[in-house]
Design a protein around this motif. Structure first.
Motif, PDB file in Angstrom:
ATOM      1  N   ALA A 285       0.794  -1.225  -0.321  1.00 22.79           N
ATOM      2  CA  ALA A 285      -0.089   0.068  -0.108  1.00 22.79           C
ATOM      3  C   ALA A 285       0.826   1.359   0.046  1.00 22.79           C
ATOM      4  CB  ALA A 285      -1.063  -0.386   1.209  1.00 22.79           C
ATOM      5  N   LYS A 286       0.672   1.514  -1.218  1.00 25.30           N
ATOM      6  CA  LYS A 286       1.328   3.246  -1.179  1.00 25.30           C
ATOM      7  C   LYS A 286       0.726   4.345  -2.068  1.00 25.30           C
ATOM      8  CE  LYS A 286       6.005   0.348  -1.795  1.00 25.30           C
ATOM      9  NZ  LYS A 286       7.250   0.605  -2.626  1.00 25.30           N
ATOM     10  N   HIS A 287       0.300   5.154  -0.793  1.00 20.46           N
ATOM     11  CA  HIS A 287      -0.545   6.199  -1.775  1.00 20.46           C
ATOM     12  C   HIS A 287      -0.397   7.809  -0.836  1.00 20.46           C
ATOM     13  CE1 HIS A 287      -4.362   7.868  -2.645  1.00 20.46           C
ATOM     14  NE2 HIS A 287      -4.374   7.442  -3.297  1.00 20.46           N
TER      15      HIS A 287
ATOM     16  N   ILE B 115     -10.155  10.528   2.308  1.00 14.96           N
ATOM     17  CA  ILE B 115      -9.985   9.389   2.908  1.00 14.96           C
ATOM     18  C   ILE B 115     -10.791   8.534   1.579  1.00 14.96           C
ATOM     19  CG2 ILE B 115     -11.566   8.199   4.163  1.00 14.96           C
ATOM     20  CD1 ILE B 115     -11.605  10.444   6.029  1.00 14.96           C
ATOM     21  N   CYS B 116     -11.936   8.389   0.872  1.00 12.50           N
ATOM     22  CA  CYS B 116     -12.229   8.002  -0.409  1.00 12.50           C
ATOM     23  C   CYS B 116     -11.028   7.684  -1.223  1.00 12.50           C
ATOM     24  CB  CYS B 116     -13.826   8.785  -0.646  1.00 12.50           C
ATOM     25  SG  CYS B 116     -15.207   8.960   0.079  1.00 12.50           S
ATOM     26  N   GLU B 117     -10.463   8.847  -1.746  1.00 12.64           N
ATOM     27  CA  GLU B 117      -9.500   8.107  -2.321  1.00 12.64           C
ATOM     28  C   GLU B 117      -8.398   7.025  -1.860  1.00 12.64           C
ATOM     29  OE1 GLU B 117      -7.847  11.992  -3.617  1.00 12.64           O
ATOM     30  OE2 GLU B 117      -9.036  12.857  -4.463  1.00 12.64           O
ATOM     31  N   GLY B 118      -8.232   7.209  -0.618  1.00 17.03           N
ATOM     32  CA  GLY B 118      -7.004   6.229   0.189  1.00 17.03           C
ATOM     33  C   GLY B 118      -8.066   5.032  -0.174  1.00 17.03           C
ATOM     34  N   LEU B 119      -9.062   4.781   0.226  1.00 15.15           N
ATOM     35  CA  LEU B 119      -9.744   3.887  -0.071  1.00 15.15           C
ATOM     36  C   LEU B 119     -10.189   2.580  -1.208  1.00 15.15           C
ATOM     37  CD1 LEU B 119     -11.388   1.624   1.925  1.00 15.15           C
ATOM     38  CD2 LEU B 119     -13.246   2.757   2.124  1.00 15.15           C
ATOM     39  N   HIS B 120     -10.580   4.025  -2.132  1.00 11.13           N
ATOM     40  CA  HIS B 120     -10.789   3.726  -3.374  1.00 11.13           C
ATOM     41  C   HIS B 120      -8.942   3.036  -3.327  1.00 11.13           C
ATOM     42  CE1 HIS B 120     -11.469   3.543  -7.355  1.00 11.13           C
ATOM     43  NE2 HIS B 120     -10.360   3.787  -8.097  1.00 11.13           N
ATOM     44  N   TYR B 121      -7.781   3.521  -3.652  1.00  9.95           N
ATOM     45  CA  TYR B 121      -6.922   2.394  -3.889  1.00  9.95           C
ATOM     46  C   TYR B 121      -6.370   0.833  -3.329  1.00  9.95           C
ATOM     47  CZ  TYR B 121      -1.673   2.009  -3.333  1.00  9.95           C
ATOM     48  OH  TYR B 121      -0.262   1.513  -4.103  1.00  9.95           O
ATOM     49  N   LEU B 122      -7.136   1.049  -1.870  1.00  8.19           N
ATOM     50  CA  LEU B 122      -6.981   0.445  -1.008  1.00  8.19           C
ATOM     51  C   LEU B 122      -8.360  -1.161  -2.215  1.00  8.19           C
ATOM     52  CD1 LEU B 122      -6.788   0.846   2.347  1.00  8.19           C
ATOM     53  CD2 LEU B 122      -5.384   0.351   0.902  1.00  8.19           C
ATOM     54  N   HIS B 123      -9.003  -0.502  -2.651  1.00  6.98           N
ATOM     55  CA  HIS B 123     -10.095  -1.571  -3.247  1.00  6.98           C
ATOM     56  C   HIS B 123      -9.933  -2.281  -4.082  1.00  6.98           C
ATOM     57  CE1 HIS B 123     -13.687  -0.495   0.081  1.00  6.98           C
ATOM     58  NE2 HIS B 123     -12.365  -0.695   0.623  1.00  6.98           N
TER      59      HIS B 123
ATOM     60  N   ALA C 234     -24.448   3.706   4.469  1.00  3.84           N
ATOM     61  CA  ALA C 234     -24.432   3.121   5.839  1.00  3.84           C
ATOM     62  C   ALA C 234     -25.935   2.198   6.158  1.00  3.84           C
ATOM     63  CB  ALA C 234     -24.137   4.048   6.621  1.00  3.84           C
ATOM     64  N   ASP C 235     -25.673   2.372   4.443  1.00  6.12           N
ATOM     65  CA  ASP C 235     -27.351   1.862   4.329  1.00  6.12           C
ATOM     66  C   ASP C 235     -27.482  -0.081   5.387  1.00  6.12           C
ATOM     67  OD1 ASP C 235     -29.207  -0.266   2.734  1.00  6.12           O
ATOM     68  OD2 ASP C 235     -29.983   1.919   2.216  1.00  6.12           O
ATOM     69  N   TYR C 236     -27.669  -0.240   5.839  1.00  4.86           N
ATOM     70  CA  TYR C 236     -27.959  -1.974   5.949  1.00  4.86           C
ATOM     71  C   TYR C 236     -27.566  -2.984   5.397  1.00  4.86           C
ATOM     72  CZ  TYR C 236     -28.950  -5.849   9.778  1.00  4.86           C
ATOM     73  OH  TYR C 236     -28.988  -6.990  10.333  1.00  4.86           O
ATOM     74  N   ASN C 237     -27.993  -2.961   4.069  1.00  6.04           N
ATOM     75  CA  ASN C 237     -28.287  -3.700   2.811  1.00  6.04           C
ATOM     76  C   ASN C 237     -27.486  -3.275   1.795  1.00  6.04           C
ATOM     77  OD1 ASN C 237     -28.483  -5.568   0.738  1.00  6.04           O
ATOM     78  ND2 ASN C 237     -30.535  -4.434  -0.048  1.00  6.04           N
ATOM     79  N   PRO C 238     -25.680  -4.068   2.143  1.00  3.73           N
ATOM     80  CA  PRO C 238     -24.448  -4.111   1.214  1.00  3.73           C
ATOM     81  C   PRO C 238     -24.770  -3.479  -0.276  1.00  3.73           C
ATOM     82  CG  PRO C 238     -24.815  -6.446   2.037  1.00  3.73           C
ATOM     83  CD  PRO C 238     -25.949  -5.059   2.901  1.00  3.73           C
ATOM     84  N   ALA C 239     -25.938  -4.428  -1.187  1.00  3.04           N
ATOM     85  CA  ALA C 239     -25.735  -3.965  -2.385  1.00  3.04           C
ATOM     86  C   ALA C 239     -26.027  -2.754  -2.232  1.00  3.04           C
ATOM     87  CB  ALA C 239     -26.893  -4.777  -2.195  1.00  3.04           C
ATOM     88  N   LYS C 240     -26.885  -2.375  -1.767  1.00  2.00           N
ATOM     89  CA  LYS C 240     -26.862  -1.036  -2.183  1.00  2.00           C
ATOM     90  C   LYS C 240     -26.049   0.445  -1.912  1.00  2.00           C
ATOM     91  CE  LYS C 240     -32.226  -1.647  -0.987  1.00  2.00           C
ATOM     92  NZ  LYS C 240     -33.755  -0.957  -0.120  1.00  2.00           N
ATOM     93  N   ARG C 241     -25.332   0.425  -1.160  1.00  2.00           N
ATOM     94  CA  ARG C 241     -23.902   0.893  -0.611  1.00  2.00           C
ATOM     95  C   ARG C 241     -23.431   0.879  -2.096  1.00  2.00           C
ATOM     96  NH1 ARG C 241     -22.217  -2.672   4.229  1.00  2.00           N
ATOM     97  NH2 ARG C 241     -24.268  -3.174   4.982  1.00  2.00           N
ATOM     98  N   PRO C 242     -22.808   2.673  -2.728  1.00  2.00           N
ATOM     99  CA  PRO C 242     -22.457   2.403  -3.360  1.00  2.00           C
ATOM    100  C   PRO C 242     -20.833   2.481  -3.325  1.00  2.00           C
ATOM    101  CG  PRO C 242     -22.234   4.636  -2.141  1.00  2.00           C
ATOM    102  CD  PRO C 242     -22.517   3.774  -1.194  1.00  2.00           C
ATOM    103  N   VAL C 243     -19.842   2.427  -4.673  1.00  2.00           N
ATOM    104  CA  VAL C 243     -18.813   1.792  -4.669  1.00  2.00           C
ATOM    105  C   VAL C 243     -17.729   2.328  -4.696  1.00  2.00           C
ATOM    106  CG1 VAL C 243     -18.735  -0.601  -5.906  1.00  2.00           C
ATOM    107  CG2 VAL C 243     -18.317   2.086  -6.577  1.00  2.00           C
ATOM    108  N   THR C 244     -16.431   2.956  -3.773  1.00  2.00           N
ATOM    109  CA  THR C 244     -15.555   4.160  -4.129  1.00  2.00           C
ATOM    110  C   THR C 244     -15.231   4.990  -5.345  1.00  2.00           C
ATOM    111  OG1 THR C 244     -13.809   2.594  -4.420  1.00  2.00           O
ATOM    112  CG2 THR C 244     -14.134   3.384  -1.956  1.00  2.00           C
ATOM    113  N   LYS C 245     -15.128   4.354  -6.702  1.00  2.00           N
ATOM    114  CA  LYS C 245     -15.863   5.278  -7.775  1.00  2.00           C
ATOM    115  C   LYS C 245     -16.714   5.450  -8.314  1.00  2.00           C
ATOM    116  CE  LYS C 245     -13.571   6.455 -11.547  1.00  2.00           C
ATOM    117  NZ  LYS C 245     -12.480   6.925 -11.869  1.00  2.00           N
ATOM    118  N   HIS C 246     -18.316   5.541  -7.512  1.00  2.00           N
ATOM    119  CA  HIS C 246     -19.434   6.065  -7.776  1.00  2.00           C
ATOM    120  C   HIS C 246     -19.375   7.065  -6.524  1.00  2.00           C
ATOM    121  CE1 HIS C 246     -23.661   6.985  -8.063  1.00  2.00           C
ATOM    122  NE2 HIS C 246     -23.400   6.546  -6.704  1.00  2.00           N
ATOM    123  N   ILE C 247     -18.206   7.329  -5.523  1.00  2.00           N
ATOM    124  CA  ILE C 247     -18.488   8.380  -4.265  1.00  2.00           C
ATOM    125  C   ILE C 247     -17.195   9.696  -4.844  1.00  2.00           C
ATOM    126  CG2 ILE C 247     -17.918   8.612  -1.961  1.00  2.00           C
ATOM    127  CD1 ILE C 247     -18.491   5.905  -1.406  1.00  2.00           C
TER     128      ILE C 247
END
Length: 358
Positions: free
Chosen positions: A88-90, A157-165, A289-302
């Motif tokens: 992880a280098k970012h 934070i979103c950009e760092g998480l996107h890199y990790l994922h 924070a939706d209870y249903n994981p399928a409804k949560r967005p991916v980092t790219k969308h955010i």
């Protein structure tokens, strides 16, 4: 200081000046030396699994994380953390400098008898971030960040998480404000990969019986069934954004958040633009924070949504600026317009034209 320790001392200092340098193995003697024997006055943080010390070299400072319950640490878990950190280098991931895996035999008392036991020391070294963790800036009435800082922290934070994922296929699994550190320019860096998991190229989930993390930030499906996916981190991200916006872990609707920031932004020149950014961030937090994981967005969308908001804001600023300039030019033109004299009229018109110039 022995020769090996002295040599590593110099290497570690050079590493901090070279962003491309790879993490290295470090001797325990060096880490003992720069932390003054892991003295209490060098301690800068602690948790359930580790204590962090300030390591002082000749010209620089680093952070040394000493894993606490060394006898209970599974070697596989330690190796997994080191592996994640080395990959992880970012700019929004805390920089990993090196590690120490030291095992020595020591005579200890066991049920009244002296026995030889292996004493294991497991340590990790990182860049030192002087502003500490994010939680200090989003809790308490006296710790209020300006909106520009809040927005930039959220986006990075979103950009760092996107890199990790996406780039490293790493699920952090312990994302929370205390694990987000800030450098001297308030740039956020994701830290503490002790619970992280790496997915294979085609892997999308893991089921585990070991559910570890921090309640309040752990995704419901992870707590209830041990299901780990990239959406586990997205849930944690939603809670963090909510805390940045409200200093609480939840809220009823977006309007509540807007009401908070309308008061804070009363004196802001770009109040409407910033309130729109607040609205988008509040909507993203709810979706994450939706209870249903399928409804949560991916980092790219955010990140795309945040980029669109910035583009709209820039267009609004440009449009407003162009409109203001055009209006000023029009008014100036009208004021300076000269009306030809009609034969037989007095020269008073010239006086009126000159007056209009002022």
């Amino acid at each position: 200081m022995d020769h090996e320790t002295n040599a590593k001392h110099s290497v570690l200092e050079r590493m901090l000046l070279d962003a491309s340098a790879e993490p290295i193995g470090l001797p325990l003697s060096l880490l003992e030396d720069i932390t003054n024997g892991f003295s209490h006055d060098r301690q800068i943080g602690s948790g359930g699994f580790a204590v962090v010390y300030k390591g002082i070299l000749r010209n620089v400072t680093i952070a040394v994380k000493k894993l606490s319950k060394t006898l209970d640490i599974h070697e596989k878990q330690f190796n997994e953390e080191v592996s994640c950190l080395m990959k992880a280098k970012h700019k929004n991931i805390v920089r990993f400098l090196g590690y120490c895996s030291d095992t020595q035999g020591k005579m200890v008392d066991f049920e009244g008898k002296l026995v030889m036991a292996d004493v294991r020391q497991r340590l990790l070294c990182f860049e030192y971030l002087p502003r500490g963790s994010l939680d200090k800036y989003i809790t308490g009435s006296s710790c209020v960040l300006k909106w520009r800082e809040c927005y930039q922290i959220i986006k990075e934070i979103c950009e760092g998480l996107h890199y990790l994922h996406v780039e490293r296929r790493i699920v952090h699994l312990d994302l929370k404000p205390t694990n987000i550190l800030l450098d001297c320019n308030m740039v956020p860096k994701i830290a503490d990969f002790g619970l992280s998991r790496r997915f294979c190229e085609k892997q999308s989930q893991i089921l585990t019986a070991e559910v570890k993390g921090t309640l309040g930030y752990m995704a419901p499906e992870f707590v209830n069934s041990g299901q780990i996916t990239f959406k586990s981190d997205i849930y944690s991200l939603g809670i963090i954004i909510t805390e940045i916006l409200t200093r609480q872990k939840g809220y009823r609707d977006v309007e509540d958040v807007l009401d908070i920031w309308k008061n804070r932004l009363q004196q802001e020149s770009q109040r409407d633009i910033h309130l729109e950014q607040v609205r988008v961030c509040a909507e993203i937090a709810i979706e994450c924070a939706d209870y249903n994981p399928a409804k949560r967005p991916v980092t790219k969308h955010i990140i795309n949504r945040l980029d669109e908001t910035e583009s709209t804001s820039r267009s609004t600023e440009t449009s407003g600026s162009t409109s203001s300039v055009a209006q000023a030019e029009k008014e100036s033109s009208e004021q300076h317009q000269w009306i030809p004299k009609v034969p037989g009229e007095t020269s008073d018109e010239t006086v009126e034209w000159r007056w209009a110039q002022f």
